[in-house]
Design an enzyme around this catalytic site. Structure first.
Site, PDB file in Angstrom:
ATOM      1  CB  ALA A 123      -0.969  -0.067   1.176  1.00  0.00           C
ATOM      2  CG  ASP A 173      10.261   3.892   3.154  1.00  0.00           C
ATOM      3  OD1 ASP A 173       9.905   5.172   3.025  1.00  0.00           O
ATOM      4  OD2 ASP A 173      10.180   3.045   2.208  1.00  0.00           O
TER       5      ASP A 173
END
Ligand code: GLA
Length: 388
Positions: A123, A173
């Site tokens: 996602a 991230d």
């Protein structure tokens, strides 16, 4: 459902009945600053309240890892000394991070691990960074007396992507997953690695993700291609200016980009143009946040979407459609989030518009694509930690 008891019950069942320690790490959102991390620019991420939880324990062997992916009901055993490592993609994150932690001096030996996650896969919310930082946190604790610093764990996670998973990613991230703090976004300068926590409580607005459920896949060429284009432009600019120091697009100006326009070709030029614009937009968003000007923040988000779609070419039809709906409904800001090629849009929505927007998006998306987008209300949570 992911909680300690759930993970623990599977750990006990699949191994020798003994318990270990439990660690958790989150996925992330990013308000703005996309594809800027590997260009030495700025990013604006925050950790979310969804992530990965793992129970881990040394198993007394020299280098045998017994791993169980609870959600997939998949068990893989492998040896750290096996030069190829396991084939299952989820197990490569465990193998990779264990070897990277060893490189940092952690005497990793055999261990058992069972893990589960509630950050949606593919996602664009960095489920892979959540795994890397969770496993790094566990190995550091179990074998390394927690001597490895948070930054080194971030870099070990990134190296895992580069060396074992085929994605030449930046550090956003893993950084967000390790350093996240509840209620705060973080502005990170990816060149100097300095960062600042920004409490994020936009009065009258909320952040919501709409997941197109088009699975984004960064492994393989398109992501790495974008990175190569940026590096190519830097190489050409550097060649024209031997007196200067050009490491990334961060060091390059608009004028210098124009100078190499013809020689780098239209595709690389457009990509670099997006990156330079994005660098300026992150800084504009910081100022706007300081002034509480959320309309300005939203305007920048739309510009980012346009750049990601038309110049960087990492959007897809479904994401552009979600962005159009947001615009037509008067949503303050909306854009693709993360690497692209599928995944979510992130939307800054006024409270009074929220209900109508979500209803519209579900209805219109369903009419066109035969299924609704998934809706995730953003809750900004904490970074990697030991739970027990
Ligand atoms: C992925 C990568 C990050 C970053 C984003 C785009 O999430 O892992 O390093 O490049 O894409 O901003």
């Amino acid at each position: 459902m992911m909680d300690i008891e759930f993970v623990r019950s599977r750990f006990i069942k699949h191994f020798d009945g003994k318990t270990g320690n439990v660690y958790a790490s989150p996925g992330r959102i990013n308000l703005i600053g996309e594809h800027t991390d590997y260009n030495g620019g700025f990013v604006f991420p925050g950790a979310v309240d969804k992530g990965v939880m793992a129970e881990m324990r040394a198993n007394g062997t020299e280098d045998t890892v017994m791993a169980y992916a609870i959600d997939l009901k998949d068990r893989v055993d492998f040896k750290l000394s096996d030069p190829d490592g396991p084939r299952a993609s989820w197990a490569r994150y465990i193998y990779g991070i264990a070897l990277e932690m060893k490189k940092l001096g952690v005497p990793v030996k055999g261990f058992n691990i069972a893990f589960a996650g509630d950050v949606p896969l593919g996602a664009g919310m960095s489920s892979s960074a959540a795994m890397e930082s969770c496993f790094a946190c566990g190995l550091n604790d179990i074998f390394g007396e927690n001597k490895v610093s948070q930054w080194d764990m971030v870099l070990a996670g990134q190296a895992t992507e580069h060396n074992y998973c085929g994605v030449n990613c930046g550090i956003m991230d893993q950084f967000a997953s390790v350093f996240g703090k509840a209620g705060c976004l973080m502005r990170l300068d990816c060149r100097s690695r300095e960062f600042e926590y920004f409490p994020f409580k936009p009065d009258g607005y909320r952040l919501v993700l709409l997941d197109s459920v088009v699975k984004h896949q960064l492994a393989g060429s398109p992501y790495n291609d974008r990175r190569r284009s940026c590096e190519n432009v830097v190489k050409h600019i550097a060649a024209k200016h031997p007196e200067g120091k050009f490491e990334t697009l961060r060091d390059c100006t608009w004028e210098q980009l124009e100078e190499v326009k013809e020689e780098v070709g239209a595709e690389d030029y457009k990509r670099a143009k997006f990156v330079l614009g994005e660098k300026d937009r992150v800084l504009a968003v910081c100022d706007a946040l300081n002034e509480g000007d959320y309309e300005k923040v939203g305007e920048m988000m739309y510009k980012t979407h346009e750049g990601l779609s038309k110049d960087y070419e990492v959007s897809c039809e479904e994401l552009d459609f979600l962005n159009d709906i947001a615009k037509e409904d008067g949503v303050t800001g909306s854009r693709i989030m993360g690497g692209g090629f599928g995944g979510c849009t992130i939307n800054l929505v006024r409270n009074d518009l929220y209900k109508k927007f979500i209803e519209d998006a579900k209805k219109r998306f369903n009419e066109k694509y035969g299924h609704e987008p998934k809706v995730y209300d953003v809750v900004i949570g904490d970074g990697s930690r030991k739970l027990c």
